[in-house]
Scaffold this motif. Structure first.
Motif, PDB file in Angstrom:
ATOM      1  N   SER A 135       0.813  -1.220   0.000  1.00 24.08           N
ATOM      2  CA  SER A 135       0.000   0.000   0.000  1.00 24.08           C
ATOM      3  C   SER A 135       0.846   1.270   0.000  1.00 24.08           C
ATOM      4  N   HIS A 136       2.159   1.121  -0.237  1.00 22.85           N
ATOM      5  CA  HIS A 136       3.006   2.296  -0.393  1.00 22.85           C
ATOM      6  C   HIS A 136       2.637   3.034  -1.675  1.00 22.85           C
ATOM      7  N   LEU A 137       3.156   4.250  -1.812  1.00 25.02           N
ATOM      8  CA  LEU A 137       2.846   5.077  -2.979  1.00 25.02           C
ATOM      9  C   LEU A 137       4.044   5.238  -3.914  1.00 25.02           C
ATOM     10  N   ALA A 138       4.973   4.293  -3.868  1.00 26.64           N
ATOM     11  CA  ALA A 138       6.162   4.386  -4.720  1.00 26.64           C
ATOM     12  C   ALA A 138       5.805   4.440  -6.199  1.00 26.64           C
ATOM     13  N   PHE A 139       4.712   3.786  -6.581  1.00 27.81           N
ATOM     14  CA  PHE A 139       4.266   3.799  -7.975  1.00 27.81           C
ATOM     15  C   PHE A 139       3.074   4.721  -8.179  1.00 27.81           C
ATOM     16  N   SER A 140       2.887   5.686  -7.270  1.00 22.44           N
ATOM     17  CA  SER A 140       1.731   6.574  -7.318  1.00 22.44           C
ATOM     18  C   SER A 140       0.479   5.756  -6.990  1.00 22.44           C
ATOM     19  N   GLY A 141      -0.647   6.064  -7.603  1.00 21.71           N
ATOM     20  CA  GLY A 141      -1.880   5.347  -7.318  1.00 21.71           C
ATOM     21  C   GLY A 141      -3.016   5.894  -8.151  1.00 21.71           C
ATOM     22  N   GLY A 142      -4.188   5.302  -8.029  1.00 17.96           N
ATOM     23  CA  GLY A 142      -5.332   5.771  -8.793  1.00 17.96           C
ATOM     24  C   GLY A 142      -5.218   5.464 -10.270  1.00 17.96           C
ATOM     25  N   PRO A 143      -5.987   6.160 -11.102  1.00 21.04           N
ATOM     26  CA  PRO A 143      -5.990   5.866 -12.543  1.00 21.04           C
ATOM     27  C   PRO A 143      -4.673   6.171 -13.234  1.00 21.04           C
ATOM     28  N   HIS A 144      -3.809   6.993 -12.610  1.00 22.10           N
ATOM     29  CA  HIS A 144      -2.517   7.317 -13.225  1.00 22.10           C
ATOM     30  C   HIS A 144      -1.364   6.536 -12.604  1.00 22.10           C
ATOM     31  N   GLU A 145      -1.661   5.467 -11.882  1.00 19.85           N
ATOM     32  CA  GLU A 145      -0.600   4.653 -11.298  1.00 19.85           C
ATOM     33  C   GLU A 145       0.347   4.160 -12.387  1.00 19.85           C
ATOM     34  N   CYS A 146       1.636   4.041 -12.043  1.00 15.71           N
ATOM     35  CA  CYS A 146       2.662   3.664 -13.022  1.00 15.71           C
ATOM     36  C   CYS A 146       2.241   2.415 -13.799  1.00 15.71           C
ATOM     37  N   PRO A 147       2.126   2.507 -15.131  1.00 13.87           N
ATOM     38  CA  PRO A 147       1.676   1.352 -15.906  1.00 13.87           C
ATOM     39  C   PRO A 147       2.743   0.275 -16.059  1.00 13.87           C
ATOM     40  N   GLY A 148       4.004   0.617 -15.817  1.00 15.51           N
ATOM     41  CA  GLY A 148       5.081  -0.355 -16.004  1.00 15.51           C
ATOM     42  C   GLY A 148       5.670  -0.867 -14.700  1.00 15.51           C
ATOM     43  N   ARG A 149       4.869  -0.843 -13.623  1.00 12.46           N
ATOM     44  CA  ARG A 149       5.424  -1.223 -12.320  1.00 12.46           C
ATOM     45  C   ARG A 149       5.882  -2.678 -12.293  1.00 12.46           C
ATOM     46  N   HIS A 150       5.196  -3.569 -13.019  1.00 10.79           N
ATOM     47  CA  HIS A 150       5.636  -4.963 -13.020  1.00 10.79           C
ATOM     48  C   HIS A 150       6.970  -5.115 -13.738  1.00 10.79           C
ATOM     49  N   ILE A 151       7.224  -4.258 -14.723  1.00  7.36           N
ATOM     50  CA  ILE A 151       8.503  -4.300 -15.420  1.00  7.36           C
ATOM     51  C   ILE A 151       9.613  -3.768 -14.521  1.00  7.36           C
ATOM     52  N   GLY A 152       9.342  -2.659 -13.820  1.00  7.78           N
ATOM     53  CA  GLY A 152      10.334  -2.106 -12.903  1.00  7.78           C
ATOM     54  C   GLY A 152      10.707  -3.085 -11.816  1.00  7.78           C
ATOM     55  N   ARG A 153       9.699  -3.760 -11.250  1.00  4.14           N
ATOM     56  CA  ARG A 153       9.975  -4.755 -10.210  1.00  4.14           C
ATOM     57  C   ARG A 153      10.822  -5.902 -10.765  1.00  4.14           C
ATOM     58  N   ALA A 154      10.479  -6.387 -11.961  1.00  2.39           N
ATOM     59  CA  ALA A 154      11.212  -7.510 -12.544  1.00  2.39           C
ATOM     60  C   ALA A 154      12.663  -7.141 -12.823  1.00  2.39           C
ATOM     61  N   ILE A 155      12.890  -5.928 -13.328  1.00  3.25           N
ATOM     62  CA  ILE A 155      14.255  -5.493 -13.622  1.00  3.25           C
ATOM     63  C   ILE A 155      15.072  -5.389 -12.333  1.00  3.25           C
TER      64      ILE A 155
END
Length: 425
Positions: free
Chosen positions: A358-378
């Motif tokens: 529930s942290h906000l590292a990837f922002s949140g809401g409709p503008h939440e980072c769309p590539g967060r799964h890629i960032g985590r994997a990298i």
């Protein structure tokens, strides 16, 4: 740690215009978030503002423009989740409409409206964002990790024999862009040139404009090539998406993903490695199996997120937030790091937050980072590969000598010098 600033940090400066967050000309009591001294102690300044104003504080940004800094976790979520009141469309910004934000203003590059998913709301946002998220979602983490493992191995091979390295410049700063050029389906020989150009453009050097031109030309050539010869890559998926993006929309969203993925993922890798090397308990939990690497990444994103402050949102009408009155057209800055350490949700910052996303590292809401799964994997794969190859990795300098570079949006490690036993070939 307490910021060592005078009680009235903005004495002898002109007052902001009437009706702004300065509350009738009390600008002498407001912090200028663009002052180098303030930026050097931004974490402490944010806590001082929280103590004085609560979850929403009035501040000044470049050009003494007024803004509201959102510090509370709940208040940040309220802004992020209600775009009808707090819009991402900078055309609502009163100061910009009134000509107080000229083209050469330091915030102009990140606030001037563009037809991108990050600057629109509603139906147009759903069209553009849908194309981006659907296209990025076509890439499985397993395929991304394969690219990361390859590039990580190559980078480690370059410095492994010396027994020393700077894990920022020689490792973290190199991986994300190399991986993204592969997801973009770029020819192998074009990767290094585009990587160097993006890094140069983000630093704002004298050659940044030329680098930006090079990026535009390279991405446009890539779009043209993928229209003629599509493949399993991000631009091809954007081209074939039923949203029907134009070439300009495809090119500029590719630029957006390329630059956004770079800075944040570099910071995530560097911050994770820094915590491993400076926090014995954190490293013991990780190496002892009490904490998985994905859990470790989440802890880092709570304590040292890759993005410190997010610009911006603009009020579409008069409203209330955190007991402050926000006027139509005023700008809000989202203090993501401050929200993550909000005492209302984390009264004990030493308590682990394993499994809590529930942290906000990837922002949140409709503008939440769309590539967060890629960032985590990298980040996950890069850190895991490095610690496996060099298990006795240790700091080469005392922790107190590590330097950080701070700006309104980012807090970055300048260098992370390490020593290790060169592995046998």
């Amino acid at each position: 740690m307490t910021a060592n600033f005078p009680e009235h940090p903005t004495d002898h400066h002109p007052a902001p215009p009437p009706g702004c967050p300065a509350h009738g000309g009390a600008s002498e009591n407001l912090y200028r978030l663009h002052d180098p001294e303030v930026q050097a102690e931004l974490v402490a300044v944010y806590e001082k503002l929280r103590a004085e104003y609560g979850p929403v504080a009035p501040v000044l940004v470049q050009g003494d423009l007024p803004a509201w800094l959102v510090l509370g976790h709940r208040e940040n979520l309220e802004v992020l989740r209600t775009p009808s009141v707090f819009s991402r469309d900078s055309r609502h910004w009163r100061d910009m409409a009134e000509g107080h934000v000229p083209a050469d203003h330091p915030l102009a590059p990140v606030t001037t409206w563009q037809p991108l998913c990050v600057f629109v709301d509603g139906e147009e946002h759903r069209r553009l964002r849908g194309a981006v998220t659907d296209s990025l979602g076509r890439f499985e983490s397993r395929g991304i990790r394969r690219h990361v493992t390859r590039f990580t191995g190559e980078l480690i091979d370059e410095f492994a024999g010396s027994g020393t390295a700077d894990l920022v410049s020689q490792f973290a700063a190199e991986i994300p862009l190399r991986v993204m050029t592969q997801l973009f389906g770029m020819p192998e020989e074009h990767g290094p040139g585009l990587t160097a150009a993006v890094q140069d453009a983000l630093k704002g050097t004298e050659t940044a404009a030329a680098s930006n031109t090079y990026i535009t030309q390279t991405l446009q050539q890539l779009v043209d090539r993928k229209r003629a010869h599509p493949g399993h890559d991000f631009p091809s998926k954007l081209i074939e998406h039923p949203a029907g993006l134009s070439d300009d929309e495809i090119r500029e969203h590719m630029r957006l993903i390329l630059t956004a993925a770079n800075e944040t993922t570099v910071n995530l890798i560097a911050n994770t490695l820094c915590m491993v090397l400076t926090d014995p308990r954190f490293r013991a939990h990780l190496t002892g199996g009490h904490m998985t690497l994905p859990d470790a990444l989440e802890q880092v994103m709570w304590d040292e997120p890759p993005l410190m402050t997010l610009l911006g949102r603009w009020a579409t009408s008069d409203t209330r937030l955190g007991e402050q009155t926000i006027r139509k057209g005023e700008m809000l800055l989202l203090g993501l790091r401050a929200a993550n350490v909000d005492p209302a949700i984390r009264p004990d910052l030493t308590a682990p937050v394993h499994g809590n996303r529930s942290h906000l590292a990837f922002s949140g809401g409709p503008h939440e980072c769309p590539g967060r799964h890629i960032g985590r994997a990298i980040a996950d794969t890069a850190v895991d590969t490095l610690l496996t190859r060099l298990p006795d990795l240790r700091l080469a300098v005392p922790e107190t000598e590590l330097e950080w570079s701070s700006s309104l949006m980012y807090r970055q490690l300048v260098a992370l010098p390490v020593q290790f036993t060169p592995p046998r070939r």
